[in-house]
Each structure stands twice: as C-alpha cells, then as structure tokens.
Design a protein around this motif. Structure first.
Motif, PDB file in Angstrom:
ATOM      1  N   ALA B  52     -17.032  -3.081   9.655  1.00 40.62           N
ATOM      2  CA  ALA B  52     -17.986  -2.738  10.706  1.00 40.62           C
ATOM      3  C   ALA B  52     -19.403  -2.856  10.140  1.00 40.62           C
ATOM      4  CB  ALA B  52     -17.737  -1.322  11.197  1.00 40.62           C
ATOM      5  N   ALA B  58     -19.979   2.620  14.177  1.00 42.99           N
ATOM      6  CA  ALA B  58     -18.691   2.108  14.642  1.00 42.99           C
ATOM      7  C   ALA B  58     -17.971   3.195  15.415  1.00 42.99           C
ATOM      8  CB  ALA B  58     -17.863   1.656  13.450  1.00 42.99           C
ATOM      9  N   ASP B  65     -14.807  -2.352  18.451  1.00 43.19           N
ATOM     10  CA  ASP B  65     -15.828  -2.670  17.436  1.00 43.19           C
ATOM     11  C   ASP B  65     -15.822  -4.138  17.021  1.00 43.19           C
ATOM     12  OD1 ASP B  65     -16.796  -0.090  17.247  1.00 43.19           O
ATOM     13  OD2 ASP B  65     -15.459   0.478  15.609  1.00 43.19           O
TER      14      ASP B  65
END
Lengths: 91, 175
Positions: B52, B58, B65
């Motif tokens: 992420a 996230a 995501d």
C-alpha cells in the motif's frame, strides 16, 4: 496522541502516517521550529479509535490525506507546505 | 522506526531502481527519502500483506486498496502533470536531473465517499478479469493495465504486467 514539548503556539495537532515521507518532513519542521504539538499516527490506530480519528481529520480535510496539520482549531494545512506552516505558526 | 532490516531496504531499493530505469521510469534522486518510502512499503507489506502507498491511509482490504498498491493507478498521470507521483517515489526526467524539486501535490485518488459511489456503479462483469469473450471482429479480448496503460490482446490478462510489474488483478477489460 503523542505530545512533543516546545514553545506554546496554541493547539497544534499533526495527523500523520508513520510510513509517509512527507509526514516525516512536516514533523521534522515542527521539531526544528521548536513548537509544542500533538501528533497522531493514524495508521497505528485500529478499530473504533481509527474510525473516530478519520472522522476528526475529515472535518478539516474531506479527503483525509496526510499530513493534515490543524493549528489553533482554526487553520488546516494539508501537505508539507513549509512557508504556509511557518506563517500560520507566526515563526 | 521499524524492525525492517536495512539490507532488505537496500536490496529492494536496488531492484526497484533497476526496474524503473529499465522501463523508462525514475526513482527520486533523494535516495534517503526513497529509502524511507521503501521502508514504509515494506512495513505496509507486513501490516496489510501488500505494498500500500506509504503516503496514503490504507483500508486494509486489498480489493479496496488495489488502486493504491505501488505503483499506484495514479502514478503516470501525476508524473505527467506534476513531475512526481503522490509520495514522490517516482519522478520525471527533470526532477531526476535535479532541475526541479518535487512538491506536495493533491491526491488524485477519489475520496472515500466518491470511491463508495464508484464501486456501486461498476458492473460485476468488469471485476472478473478472466475468461472474457472477444468483441465482434476481434480474435481476442483486450486487457489494459490500469497502472501504465499496457494493452494485451489475449484470453486473460498476463499474470504480471511486463512493463510496470503490476499483477493480473490490476488489469481491466479495454475492448
């Protein structure tokens, strides 16, 4: 929320991510300026505390992006904007 | 800041840098900053199980995501408009040469509420990146990498994008 000691410029709250380079630059700037502030690493929070914090950040910055710096419950600066931060803090 | 071994950061840095240069991208010339971001990516890999973006919050659900898994869906548009991606891991030729500096830029990612609306509007078939039929007149369906725009005419998207290394689930049906 972690408190950092320094010169009192009113309430200064930094909402940040522990993994974010721009958040780190903002924190370093506040340290260099020597102002007192609170910092919350939102990615370190879980569950209800995280949700509550996201809502609080969204009040100031609808996109809940980071760093979000809230000064004296009046001014919100999103992103590492050095000059704007210095001006708002009067340093 | 974390328990990520410095050797792992160094190895990842070398690999990312080599891959970026090979495919026409550049990492920021500010190597210390880049290594901090890589450390953030590796922390997020431990925390969430995927890379992420270190500069975005996230959600922890990979499907939600996916657009911010590095390299994110917004990198190339931000490189074109601002000369750097959102976190400034990737930069333009100009910034790489040292002729300009990366600045904080607005987040191109739709906000949480905008994403919820978008998600509700996506037809289910677009989520299934496999087994699609070719459009009429074409021998194969065409898949587009959402990260770099690479197009592949084949029955299924490739397991990994040959250009930007994004994985299969980052492909969308293009034709």
């Amino acid at each position: 929320m972690e408190h950092v000691d320094g010169i009192d410029k009113g309430k200064v709250v930094l909402y940040a991510l522990s993994t974010c380079g721009w958040c780190k630059k903002t924190k370093n700037l506040l340290n260099e300026l020597g102002v007192a502030y609170e910092v919350e690493f939102v990615d370190k929070l879980a569950g209800e505390a995280r949700e509550a914090c996201i809502k609080e950040v969204a009040k100031w910055n609808e996109r809940t992006s980071f760093p979000t710096l809230v000064i004296r419950d009046e001014i919100c600066i999103v992103g590492f904007k050095e000059e704007e931060i210095k001006e708002a803090l009067g340093v | 800041m974390s328990d990520i071994p410095p050797e792992k950061i160094e190895t990842t840095f070398k690999k990312l840098d080599a891959d970026a240069e090979k495919f026409g991208y550049h990492l920021s010339p500010d190597t210390d900053f880049v290594k901090e971001l890589i450390e953030g990516l590796l922390i997020n890999e431990e925390t969430y199980g995927y890379w992420a973006c270190p500069c975005r919050l996230a959600d922890g659900d990979k499907a939600d995501d996916l657009d911010i898994v590095c390299p994110c869906d917004y990198r190339d548009a931000d490189l074109n408009e601002f000369g750097a991606c959102y976190c400034a891991l990737y930069v333009s030729d100009e910034i790489k040469r040292g002729d300009a500096q990366p600045e904080p830029i607005p987040d191109r990612r739709p906000s949480y509420s905008e994403r919820k609306i978008e998600k509700a509007q996506i037809p289910v078939q677009e989520d299934e990146a496999s087994g699609a039929e070719a459009p009429s007149g074409l021998a194969y369906p065409v898949w587009r990498c959402k990260v770099c725009g690479y197009l592949a005419a084949r029955d299924d998207p490739p397991p990994v994008c040959p250009i930007c290394k994004a994985t299969k689930e980052r492909f969308e049906r293009f034709m």
